[in-house]
Design a protein around this motif. Sequence first.
Motif, mmCIF file in Angstrom:
data_model
loop_
_atom_site.group_PDB
_atom_site.id
_atom_site.type_symbol
_atom_site.label_atom_id
_atom_site.label_comp_id
_atom_site.label_asym_id
_atom_site.label_seq_id
_atom_site.Cartn_x
_atom_site.Cartn_y
_atom_site.Cartn_z
ATOM 1 N N VAL A 4 0.740 -1.023 -0.096
ATOM 2 C CA VAL A 4 -0.170 0.220 0.045
ATOM 3 C C VAL A 4 0.532 1.065 -0.529
ATOM 4 O O VAL A 4 0.555 2.452 -0.884
ATOM 5 C CB VAL A 4 -1.615 -0.336 1.325
ATOM 6 N N ARG A 5 2.050 1.460 0.870
ATOM 7 C CA ARG A 5 2.910 2.541 0.484
ATOM 8 C C ARG A 5 3.709 2.614 -0.142
ATOM 9 O O ARG A 5 4.012 3.583 -0.747
ATOM 10 C CB ARG A 5 3.751 2.385 2.115
ATOM 11 N N SER A 6 3.440 1.817 -0.821
ATOM 12 C CA SER A 6 4.412 1.639 -2.562
ATOM 13 C C SER A 6 3.313 2.684 -3.414
ATOM 14 O O SER A 6 4.359 3.108 -4.112
ATOM 15 C CB SER A 6 5.366 0.241 -3.050
ATOM 16 N N LEU A 7 2.775 1.926 -2.929
ATOM 17 C CA LEU A 7 1.074 2.174 -4.533
ATOM 18 C C LEU A 7 0.835 4.086 -4.212
ATOM 19 O O LEU A 7 0.125 4.797 -4.950
ATOM 20 C CB LEU A 7 1.020 1.259 -5.111
ATOM 21 N N CYS A 8 0.264 4.349 -3.445
ATOM 22 C CA CYS A 8 -0.551 4.885 -3.095
ATOM 23 C C CYS A 8 -0.217 6.233 -2.074
ATOM 24 O O CYS A 8 0.865 6.029 -1.249
ATOM 25 C CB CYS A 8 -1.898 4.460 -1.338
ATOM 26 N N LEU A 9 -0.742 7.386 -2.631
ATOM 27 C CA LEU A 9 -0.165 8.637 -1.756
ATOM 28 C C LEU A 9 -0.471 8.743 -0.079
ATOM 29 O O LEU A 9 -1.182 8.116 0.177
ATOM 30 C CB LEU A 9 -0.961 9.801 -2.400
ATOM 31 N N GLY A 10 0.266 9.391 0.573
ATOM 32 C CA GLY A 10 0.239 9.373 2.232
ATOM 33 C C GLY A 10 -0.644 10.451 1.985
ATOM 34 O O GLY A 10 -1.230 11.373 0.980
ATOM 35 N N TRP A 11 -1.306 10.611 3.464
ATOM 36 C CA TRP A 11 -1.983 12.086 3.959
ATOM 37 C C TRP A 11 -1.062 13.910 3.538
ATOM 38 O O TRP A 11 -1.839 14.145 2.795
ATOM 39 C CB TRP A 11 -2.165 12.280 5.090
ATOM 40 N N ASP A 12 0.296 13.519 3.596
ATOM 41 C CA ASP A 12 1.065 15.147 4.107
ATOM 42 C C ASP A 12 0.756 15.379 1.889
ATOM 43 O O ASP A 12 1.140 16.414 1.385
ATOM 44 C CB ASP A 12 1.988 14.531 4.036
ATOM 45 N N GLU A 13 1.407 13.886 1.011
ATOM 46 C CA GLU A 13 1.173 13.932 0.010
ATOM 47 C C GLU A 13 0.067 14.307 -0.762
ATOM 48 O O GLU A 13 0.047 15.590 -2.003
ATOM 49 C CB GLU A 13 1.815 12.219 -0.558
ATOM 50 N N ILE A 14 -1.447 13.483 -0.258
ATOM 51 C CA ILE A 14 -2.441 14.230 -0.972
ATOM 52 C C ILE A 14 -2.969 15.307 -0.573
ATOM 53 O O ILE A 14 -3.266 16.405 -1.138
ATOM 54 C CB ILE A 14 -4.142 13.078 -0.123
ATOM 55 N N ALA A 15 -2.340 15.822 0.536
ATOM 56 C CA ALA A 15 -2.543 17.146 0.769
ATOM 57 C C ALA A 15 -1.808 18.583 0.049
ATOM 58 O O ALA A 15 -2.292 19.497 -0.780
ATOM 59 C CB ALA A 15 -2.314 17.637 2.415
ATOM 60 N N ALA A 16 -0.387 18.348 -0.034
ATOM 61 C CA ALA A 16 0.094 18.752 -1.413
ATOM 62 C C ALA A 16 -1.182 19.010 -2.503
ATOM 63 O O ALA A 16 -1.243 19.701 -3.116
ATOM 64 C CB ALA A 16 1.745 18.633 -1.629
ATOM 65 N N LEU A 17 -0.720 17.614 -2.976
ATOM 66 C CA LEU A 17 -1.498 17.998 -4.385
ATOM 67 C C LEU A 17 -2.293 17.921 -4.316
ATOM 68 O O LEU A 17 -3.800 18.751 -5.401
ATOM 69 C CB LEU A 17 -1.925 16.477 -4.814
ATOM 70 N N SER A 18 -3.675 18.095 -3.627
ATOM 71 C CA SER A 18 -5.351 18.989 -3.468
ATOM 72 C C SER A 18 -4.936 20.691 -3.562
ATOM 73 O O SER A 18 -5.675 20.827 -3.984
ATOM 74 C CB SER A 18 -5.617 18.742 -2.317
ATOM 75 N N GLN A 19 -4.250 20.752 -3.482
ATOM 76 C CA GLN A 19 -3.776 22.500 -4.549
ATOM 77 C C GLN A 19 -3.329 22.850 -5.661
ATOM 78 O O GLN A 19 -4.082 23.757 -5.724
ATOM 79 C CB GLN A 19 -2.654 23.187 -3.567
ATOM 80 N N GLU A 20 -3.501 21.655 -6.153
ATOM 81 C CA GLU A 20 -3.126 21.699 -7.690
ATOM 82 C C GLU A 20 -4.299 21.859 -8.088
ATOM 83 O O GLU A 20 -5.293 21.895 -8.230
ATOM 84 C CB GLU A 20 -2.652 20.494 -8.070
#
Length: 351
Positions: free
Chosen positions: A209-225
Amino acid sequence: MSSRFLSSSFKHRVIGAGFRAVAATGADRWLAPLARGEGAILMFHHVRPARPDPFQPNRLLEITPEHLDRTLTLVRRLGYAIVPLDEVPDRLRRGGGRFVALTFDDGYRDNRDHALPILTSHDAPWTMFVTTDYASGEGRLWWLELEEVIRRSDEIGLDGRTLPSRTFDEKNAAFAAAYADLRAGPEPRLREIIGAWCDEAGIDRRALVRSLCLGWDEIAALSQETGLTIGAHTLTHPMLAKHDEATARREIVESRGIIAERLGREIRHLAYPVGNPGSAGPREFRLAREAGYGTAVTTRPGHLFPAHADHLAALPRVSVNGLYQSEAAVRALMSGVPFLLWNRGRRLDVG
């Protein structure tokens, strides 16, 4: 070789031949006015470069970045506007021209790394549906676990049967047989059996899961796109209809609250995990409405018609399938002709 594997292979050959036949006969043009809806919600999972491994039983769930680029180019050439999921209800009620909305399930890291640059270059809004357990690195990608078990094993045992998995054909047959058997039964049994196989094969399920899926910090950063909407995909990615109502409600309601709290924004859209009639039906549609979602999407195949405005918690999608990465396939899907046949002429499948 398993009869299930032969049946699956035959089915895929028939579908591929159907796409080619639609293109060859021009049915995507002359039947489209009858079959095509106001728009469509396209469904994606992985977007990443092609891999050389011949054993990829979940390959239907991934496309290459090049195919995503070609698909978006073709969609626009065919006269479709690419719109945010937020606009779909109003477009169904008021019209405004043909449209597509783009949705990506599960929250895979490759959506950021490989899909995002293409989506940005096309100025295409999109929605990513997040499963909270995956974002926390604790969920179960059981279909990928099963693939990895069979890749590493010479055989697996299921209900007193031995499924050999030494050769390429045996591995495909073992996957097809195990997948069909386990999907047909209770979900706790599926997760327990695949989990035990993972333990025997030395597979770290959380690492997958961790190798394939975004973690919360990554999702938070991506959500600013710009152009990205985050939606909910439940807590644990269950086949909701196989669970009691209290469990289904918790999965639908609490995932929305957790994502909203983590990202500091309202979550307006839901994707039902697996999303077929055996995983999401009238009860789940009611629960999504009660939870306050603006839309909820299934995996039932089809285009969108004005009558879907009264069934926003049961919207169909069009899967951009990794087994058919061709212009002919995309043209056929956008014509609506395959769904006219699949749904036997019905425009709505909401029961």
